[in-house]
Write a protein that holds these residues in place. Structure first.
Motif, PDB file in Angstrom:
ATOM      1  N   LEU A  92       0.808  -1.213   0.000  1.00  0.00           N
ATOM      2  CA  LEU A  92       0.000   0.000   0.000  1.00  0.00           C
ATOM      3  C   LEU A  92       0.846   1.269   0.000  1.00  0.00           C
ATOM      4  N   MET A  93       2.100   1.195   0.495  1.00  0.00           N
ATOM      5  CA  MET A  93       2.943   2.393   0.573  1.00  0.00           C
ATOM      6  C   MET A  93       3.885   2.526  -0.611  1.00  0.00           C
ATOM      7  N   ARG A  94       3.799   1.603  -1.567  1.00  0.00           N
ATOM      8  CA  ARG A  94       4.707   1.694  -2.726  1.00  0.00           C
ATOM      9  C   ARG A  94       4.503   2.992  -3.499  1.00  0.00           C
ATOM     10  N   MET A  95       3.265   3.319  -3.865  1.00  0.00           N
ATOM     11  CA  MET A  95       3.008   4.525  -4.650  1.00  0.00           C
ATOM     12  C   MET A  95       3.262   5.809  -3.861  1.00  0.00           C
ATOM     13  N   PRO A  96       2.822   5.926  -2.594  1.00  0.00           N
ATOM     14  CA  PRO A  96       3.195   7.123  -1.827  1.00  0.00           C
ATOM     15  C   PRO A  96       4.702   7.307  -1.692  1.00  0.00           C
ATOM     16  N   ALA A  97       5.428   6.184  -1.528  1.00  0.00           N
ATOM     17  CA  ALA A  97       6.888   6.275  -1.440  1.00  0.00           C
ATOM     18  C   ALA A  97       7.486   6.776  -2.744  1.00  0.00           C
ATOM     19  N   LEU A  98       6.954   6.311  -3.872  1.00  0.00           N
ATOM     20  CA  LEU A  98       7.431   6.771  -5.180  1.00  0.00           C
ATOM     21  C   LEU A  98       7.093   8.239  -5.400  1.00  0.00           C
ATOM     22  N   ARG A  99       5.877   8.651  -5.017  1.00  0.00           N
ATOM     23  CA  ARG A  99       5.491  10.053  -5.207  1.00  0.00           C
ATOM     24  C   ARG A  99       6.377  10.978  -4.390  1.00  0.00           C
ATOM     25  N   ALA A 100       6.689  10.586  -3.165  1.00  0.00           N
ATOM     26  CA  ALA A 100       7.580  11.403  -2.336  1.00  0.00           C
ATOM     27  C   ALA A 100       8.977  11.465  -2.948  1.00  0.00           C
ATOM     28  N   TYR A 101       9.450  10.330  -3.458  1.00  0.00           N
ATOM     29  CA  TYR A 101      10.788  10.283  -4.061  1.00  0.00           C
ATOM     30  C   TYR A 101      10.875  11.206  -5.270  1.00  0.00           C
ATOM     31  N   HIS A 102       9.889  11.121  -6.163  1.00  0.00           N
ATOM     32  CA  HIS A 102       9.916  11.943  -7.369  1.00  0.00           C
ATOM     33  C   HIS A 102       9.575  13.406  -7.063  1.00  0.00           C
ATOM     34  N   GLY A 103       8.959  13.664  -5.909  1.00  0.00           N
ATOM     35  CA  GLY A 103       8.669  15.042  -5.531  1.00  0.00           C
ATOM     36  C   GLY A 103       9.886  15.793  -5.037  1.00  0.00           C
ATOM     37  N   ALA A 104      10.920  15.078  -4.587  1.00  0.00           N
ATOM     38  CA  ALA A 104      12.145  15.726  -4.104  1.00  0.00           C
ATOM     39  C   ALA A 104      13.052  16.074  -5.281  1.00  0.00           C
ATOM     40  N   PRO A 105      13.687  17.239  -5.256  1.00  0.00           N
ATOM     41  CA  PRO A 105      14.556  17.630  -6.376  1.00  0.00           C
ATOM     42  C   PRO A 105      15.845  16.815  -6.399  1.00  0.00           C
ATOM     43  N   ASP A 106      16.386  16.626  -7.591  1.00  0.00           N
ATOM     44  CA  ASP A 106      17.687  15.976  -7.741  1.00  0.00           C
ATOM     45  C   ASP A 106      18.809  17.007  -7.599  1.00  0.00           C
ATOM     46  N   PRO A 107      19.972  16.607  -7.076  1.00  0.00           N
ATOM     47  CA  PRO A 107      20.269  15.273  -6.543  1.00  0.00           C
ATOM     48  C   PRO A 107      19.756  15.123  -5.117  1.00  0.00           C
ATOM     49  N   LYS A 108      19.335  13.937  -4.781  1.00  0.00           N
ATOM     50  CA  LYS A 108      18.855  13.653  -3.433  1.00  0.00           C
ATOM     51  C   LYS A 108      19.488  12.368  -2.930  1.00  0.00           C
ATOM     52  N   LEU A 109      19.601  12.251  -1.626  1.00  0.00           N
ATOM     53  CA  LEU A 109      20.153  11.057  -1.008  1.00  0.00           C
ATOM     54  C   LEU A 109      19.022  10.237  -0.413  1.00  0.00           C
ATOM     55  N   VAL A 110      19.140   8.925  -0.491  1.00  0.00           N
ATOM     56  CA  VAL A 110      18.144   8.017   0.075  1.00  0.00           C
ATOM     57  C   VAL A 110      18.780   7.287   1.256  1.00  0.00           C
ATOM     58  N   VAL A 111      18.150   7.419   2.422  1.00  0.00           N
ATOM     59  CA  VAL A 111      18.613   6.751   3.636  1.00  0.00           C
ATOM     60  C   VAL A 111      17.586   5.700   4.025  1.00  0.00           C
ATOM     61  N   SER A 112      18.041   4.470   4.192  1.00  0.00           N
ATOM     62  CA  SER A 112      17.182   3.380   4.669  1.00  0.00           C
ATOM     63  C   SER A 112      17.385   3.268   6.171  1.00  0.00           C
TER      64      SER A 112
END
Length: 280
Positions: A92-112
């Motif tokens: 259920l969180m796949r699409m919200p996670a993608l929308r947030a990712y693409h909403g952030a400007p490049d370059p961006k860092l991803v922290v798990s």
């Protein structure tokens, strides 16, 4: 009792990871190694117990105070430099996670963040879980723990931003006797500079006013014995009516400072007379 069942690959849905362009990856590498400003992070909970969120909130509050390192929280991914993903990657969180990712400007860092974000954690074999954040994104930094402590969190962010490398290569500069910061337009009297800057910013805003006052004072400083003619030349070169209006107003104010006896600014008038020959 949990029974592990191996389903055939053809019956399992596989995620397509986000592919980062080469130019974005290069910019991200530069951001990782040489960022020298405050950064903003945005958190996305993809499915967890909220333990990680509690530790993140502990990290950004005054006790541990990550803002002292220039790390700040933002309520919008559009302002984010770092995307922090907590919890396991659920359907259920796949699409919200993608929308947030693409909403952030490049370059961006991803922290798990946290055990669930890194591997899926205790939910790894749940029917609605694909695993960790790296099933969907190219992760730059992993911060493990269940949950990570604030100290671990700060260390992980420090690694992400290259702050430790900056500390190692830091060189301390000590001001020597006789070293002074250069003063812009030093030939223009101080009271004249401040009066022009205030009026320009009042008429056109802080940034535009600064640019206009700098152009005006440059013409004032380089005008030699014919300052007013030099300023008039600056005005005639303009194509924007608003700039012409403001520069003309600054010129009129400068003339008033020089010749108006009602202003009672003798010190200012004397300073101006040293710069602009009086016609009296």
């Amino acid at each position: 009792m949990i029974i592990d069942t191996e389903y055939p690959d053809r019956l399992q849905y596989k995620l397509d990871p986000v592919v980062v362009e080469e130019s974005v990856a290069k910019a991200k590498g530069a951001l990782l190694n040489s960022i020298k400003r405050s950064v903003y992070l945005y958190r996305v909970d993809c499915g967890g117990c909220n333990g990680c969120e509690i530790e993140i909130f502990s990290t950004i509050t005054p006790v541990f105070d990550t803002e002292r390192f220039g790390i700040k929280n933002t309520p919008s991914p559009r302002h984010a430099d770092i995307m922090v993903y907590t919890g396991s990657m659920t359907r259920l969180m796949r699409m919200p996670a993608l929308r947030a990712y693409h909403g952030a400007p490049d370059p961006k860092l991803v922290v798990s963040y946290g055990a669930c974000g890194c591997t899926g954690g205790i939910f790894h074999d749940n029917y609605c879980v694909w695993g960790g954040t790296d099933q969907l994104f190219d992760v730059d930094v992993y911060i493990p723990g269940c949950p990570p402590t604030p100290a671990q969190t700060i260390y992980g962010f420090a690694i992400a931003l290259g702050l430790l490398d900056q500390k190692l290569h830091h060189s301390k500069i000590i001001e020597q006797p006789g070293d002074f910061a250069p003063i812009p337009f030093e030939a223009v009297p101080y009271k004249v500079r401040t009066a022009i800057q205030r009026k320009a910013r009042l008429l056109s805003g802080y940034r535009s006013g600064k640019d206009l006052s700098n152009e005006f004072m440059q013409a004032l400083e380089s005008g030699g014995s014919d300052v007013l003619t030099n300023i008039q030349t600056l005005i005639t070169r303009q194509t924007d009516p608003r700039r012409i209006e403001i520069l003309t107003q600054l010129k009129d104010d400068l003339t008033t400072m020089l010749v108006d006896p009602n202003q009672n600014q003798q010190q200012l008038k004397q300073a101006l007379q040293q710069l602009i020959p009086s016609n009296d």
